[in-house]
Design an enzyme around this catalytic site. Structure first.
Site, PDB file in Angstrom:
ATOM      1  N   LYS A 126      -3.809  43.937  14.169  1.00 43.79           N
ATOM      2  CA  LYS A 126      -4.085  42.497  14.252  1.00 43.79           C
ATOM      3  C   LYS A 126      -2.873  41.713  14.716  1.00 43.79           C
ATOM      4  O   LYS A 126      -1.747  42.176  14.634  1.00 43.79           O
ATOM      5  CB  LYS A 126      -4.553  41.955  12.909  1.00 43.79           C
ATOM      6  CG  LYS A 126      -3.424  41.822  11.897  1.00 43.79           C
ATOM      7  CD  LYS A 126      -3.683  40.772  10.836  1.00 43.79           C
ATOM      8  CE  LYS A 126      -3.622  39.374  11.388  1.00 43.79           C
ATOM      9  NZ  LYS A 126      -2.249  38.858  11.592  1.00 43.79           N
ATOM     10  N   THR A 165      -6.720  37.345  11.767  1.00 38.80           N
ATOM     11  CA  THR A 165      -6.468  35.969  11.331  1.00 38.80           C
ATOM     12  C   THR A 165      -6.741  35.064  12.533  1.00 38.80           C
ATOM     13  O   THR A 165      -7.836  34.560  12.695  1.00 38.80           O
ATOM     14  CB  THR A 165      -5.032  35.788  10.811  1.00 38.80           C
ATOM     15  OG1 THR A 165      -4.107  36.322  11.755  1.00 38.80           O
ATOM     16  CG2 THR A 165      -4.872  36.500   9.485  1.00 38.80           C
ATOM     17  N   THR A 183       2.013  37.571  11.550  1.00 36.32           N
ATOM     18  CA  THR A 183       2.030  38.971  11.201  1.00 36.32           C
ATOM     19  C   THR A 183       1.261  39.920  12.088  1.00 36.32           C
ATOM     20  O   THR A 183       0.091  39.755  12.370  1.00 36.32           O
ATOM     21  CB  THR A 183       1.491  39.186   9.774  1.00 36.32           C
ATOM     22  OG1 THR A 183       2.249  38.387   8.914  1.00 36.32           O
ATOM     23  CG2 THR A 183       1.552  40.618   9.368  1.00 36.32           C
ATOM     24  N   SER A 199      -1.883  20.526  11.819  1.00 37.52           N
ATOM     25  CA  SER A 199      -1.923  19.060  11.900  1.00 37.52           C
ATOM     26  C   SER A 199      -3.337  18.586  12.156  1.00 37.52           C
ATOM     27  O   SER A 199      -4.260  19.367  12.258  1.00 37.52           O
ATOM     28  CB  SER A 199      -0.975  18.571  12.985  1.00 37.52           C
ATOM     29  OG  SER A 199      -1.355  19.088  14.238  1.00 37.52           O
ATOM     30  N   GLU A 224      -1.052  34.433  21.865  1.00 42.87           N
ATOM     31  CA  GLU A 224      -1.465  33.039  21.871  1.00 42.87           C
ATOM     32  C   GLU A 224      -1.362  32.386  23.243  1.00 42.87           C
ATOM     33  O   GLU A 224      -0.276  32.295  23.816  1.00 42.87           O
ATOM     34  CB  GLU A 224      -0.578  32.252  20.929  1.00 42.87           C
ATOM     35  CG  GLU A 224      -1.318  31.920  19.683  1.00 42.87           C
ATOM     36  CD  GLU A 224      -0.390  31.380  18.650  1.00 42.87           C
ATOM     37  OE1 GLU A 224       0.647  30.835  19.023  1.00 42.87           O
ATOM     38  OE2 GLU A 224      -0.722  31.496  17.477  1.00 42.87           O
ATOM     39  N   ASN A 252       0.349  26.069  18.790  1.00 39.42           N
ATOM     40  CA  ASN A 252       1.438  26.071  17.815  1.00 39.42           C
ATOM     41  C   ASN A 252       1.850  24.678  17.381  1.00 39.42           C
ATOM     42  O   ASN A 252       2.422  24.505  16.310  1.00 39.42           O
ATOM     43  CB  ASN A 252       2.630  26.838  18.366  1.00 39.42           C
ATOM     44  CG  ASN A 252       2.393  28.317  18.276  1.00 39.42           C
ATOM     45  OD1 ASN A 252       2.306  28.862  17.185  1.00 39.42           O
ATOM     46  ND2 ASN A 252       2.232  28.963  19.412  1.00 39.42           N
TER      47      ASN A 252
END
Lengths: 405, 405
Positions: free
Chosen positions: A178, A152, A189, A405, A276, A400
């Site tokens: 993943k 993803t 996830t 947005s 991330e 994040n």
């Protein structure tokens, strides 16, 4: 940029385990977002699932049906089918029923897995429409394509593979994974799929997976959040020309156990490396605990501290933040005068105080590296625990905060 | 910029409690970094202290001596005297001894407080050298100057004051506080000092403070880290022309209790409003819990989630992140189908699913505000807990990553 994560290694095929990838256009037209995995008849399948009380509809179904005969695993990205209540359960069941109908297996032999946006209705028709193409694509050589198909927000596909030989027969363990749990919230996830051609009973396979997960997937943390959809599956097809492996199989059992652990560890660490905004890969080790739990409490207090994570991002050997995190980990009757802390091989705190031998230059040299070890010696007992995490960077906040947005 | 935190309100003097400020030049020449507070003879003094096992040397001393007669509180900024071992204890004791010598009180009647860099030796001579000037400065009118004098990384001084009248006599409760615990790591620490001219026994004062702290200072969190130096002190000088207040004092006791709580709450919330990089002031309320602990577990899981904090920063009504945090809070046998979640007055999730009445526009309208309420209804019992926190912004990462570098 992932930290120390290269291109996919060779992923050896596992006889009796085929993978097929297709596109349902769930989030974007043409994106590969559906993966079907077929397990040969007679395969054993084990699973570990998120402990989040808000577990998603597919997790509820997969958990229920993993104990029976499993022939297909059906994964979609782009929609987590989480927070969707009773309609979500029905939607997941419908996709399983469709795959069962197409392949002539019982509906309960299909386990569903979803990852993506929370709270949106699962686009059942789109997924159903992609099944025929996925089935046509089934091949034992599709591991790399499947590793890409379950991605993803991952920046790179993740896979690992091990082989060992016993009595002249090669046994293979191959897996893909993943995105770290909840490091990208609504595209959340952690999913892991590992298959072997060894023959193992469901019960023993479950033990092997639980043990491996507890040393790998359950020891990584990006931000302390746990997804509603996390699953890791272990499939044993039994197609290798070897008798069934049991706990009495001696070296053979030990080799299989090690291979499953190695693959799990590599997959789990790959998730952290691709965390991330990660710029550091950090190993936190708590030794000398009276219990495993207190070692974990200390390691997680350090790994989750935003102050330590920002110091890691800044390559700042801020040992005061580490001591303070250990001190608030909630360990009963912690005698701080027995605690030593190491950054890499450098002793930064000895017996609860700054080590007299320590210089900022030594600490800075360790912190400048991409891979950093923090070791806490508690001096209370013989238990140890190790976990892996990342730093907290501007990029983490940007991703994040700006997502959606 | 602090969120909704104006200039200092009027801080009413408390008869019998004087404050004096001077400069020891600990971190910077000329900076006001030493504050001496004098309690009139016969004052009662209560304290609550950090639970961090690595508590700093001054905390160890203050905790030990608060149970006896206390006449002076000695605070320095610029150095936390934490992680300094036995020499640190001796250094703290030396500064107390010097103030005792200058004022003719027993050494144990002086309590030390330090905030600043961890792990550096306390500059005892500098502090000793600043004591005469601080004593010369003592005045009941110095609350505002003291509020500035205890600041480290705070962007604004913090104070609160309440008065009530009983039998024609005015009773005052005034306090000041500084910087949220560990929001700025090596310049750490939450300190709070509250004084009243009421007459209260040490035992009852300790109860009043513990109760107020548990509803205020112990319910705020910026980043989940707890300083090695946190302290909050409550002093009752007994100089108001009223008899001693006991638990049998009826309305008088209730009024005092409320005033102490109000001042504590205002000081605690001011710390959050001035939290590092804060752009939002967030109230997290967990209602309908079977126990207070599970309400706290849920509220902290939400307040500490970096995913929720970044969504707050982005003004993104990301309800999936809130549900997922509630789900992983570790509440036993959590029935998610009973859970409702509100953002302000907007129901975003009902019975564990996205509320059918909910629209993103409603959520976005709440999130656009500077002050945001998140309310979770657990549907398990009658317990409630409320905590206060901030968002996680780029500025937080910048401050904590760039500090020291």
């Amino acid at each position: 940029m992932p930290v120390g994560l290269g291109p996919l290694p060779t992923l050896h095929p596992v006889t009796g385990f085929e993978l097929g990838i297709s596109s349902a256009g769930i989030k974007r037209e043409g994106r590969k977002d559906v993966v079907v995995m077929r397990c040969a008849e007679g395969s054993s399948v084990a699973g570990v699932f998120t402990l989040n009380a808000f577990c998603a509809a597919p997790v509820i179904l997969a958990k229920k049906n993993v104990v029976g005969e499993v022939r297909y695993l059906l994964t979609n990205t782009g929609n987590a089918n989480a927070g969707t209540g009773e309609p979500g359960l029905q939607a997941a069941a419908r996709t399983c029923a469709k795959l069962a109908e197409l392949t002539g297996v019982p509906e309960t032999a299909v386990l569903p897995f979803s990852t993506g946006v929370i709270g949106e209705p699962l686009p059942v028709e789109k997924i159903e429409g992609a099944l025929v193409a996925a089935l046509a694509d089934l091949s034992v050589d599709n591991w790399a394509a499947a590793a890409a198909g379950i991605m993803t927000t991952d920046t790179q596909p993740k896979g690992a593979s091990r082989q060992f030989t016993h009595d002249g027969v090669t046994v293979t363990v191959t897996g893909i994974s993943k995105g770290a749990g909840m490091i990208k919230p609504n595209m959340a996830t952690m999913l892991g799929y590992i298959a072997t051609d060894a023959k193992v009973s469901q019960g023993l396979l479950q033990d092997l997976l639980r043990d491996a997960a507890n040393k790998s997937f359950n020891r990584i943390t990006i931000d302390g959040d746990t997804s509603t959809n996390d699953c890791c599956m272990l499939i044993a097809t039994g197609q290798a020309a070897l008798p069934e492996i049991t706990q009495s199989s001696g070296a053979l059992f030990a080799e299989l156990k090690q291979a499953v652990l190695d693959v799990s560890m590599e997959l789990a660490q790959a998730i952290v490396r691709d965390g991330e905004g990660a710029t550091k890969f950090v190993t936190v080790q708590a030794n000398g605990g009276a219990t495993h739990q207190e070692c974990l409490d200390v390691a997680y207090a350090v790994a989750h501290s935003p102050l330590i994570k920002t110091a890691l991002f800044a390559s700042d050997p801020n040992w005061g933040r580490i001591l303070a995190a250990v001190g608030r980990a909630g360990v009963a009757q912690l005698d701080v005068s027995k605690i030593d802390v190491f950054l890499g091989d450098v002793c930064i705190a000895s017996r609860g105080c700054r080590a007299t031998t320590y210089t900022e230059e030594q600490g800075a040299a360790v912190m400048a590296k991409e891979e950093i070890g923090i070791r806490i010696e508690l001096g209370r007992g013989t238990c140890s625990e190790t976990i892996w995490t990342t730093d907290l960077s501007h990029e983490y906040v940007r991703i994040n905060a700006e997502y959606r947005s």
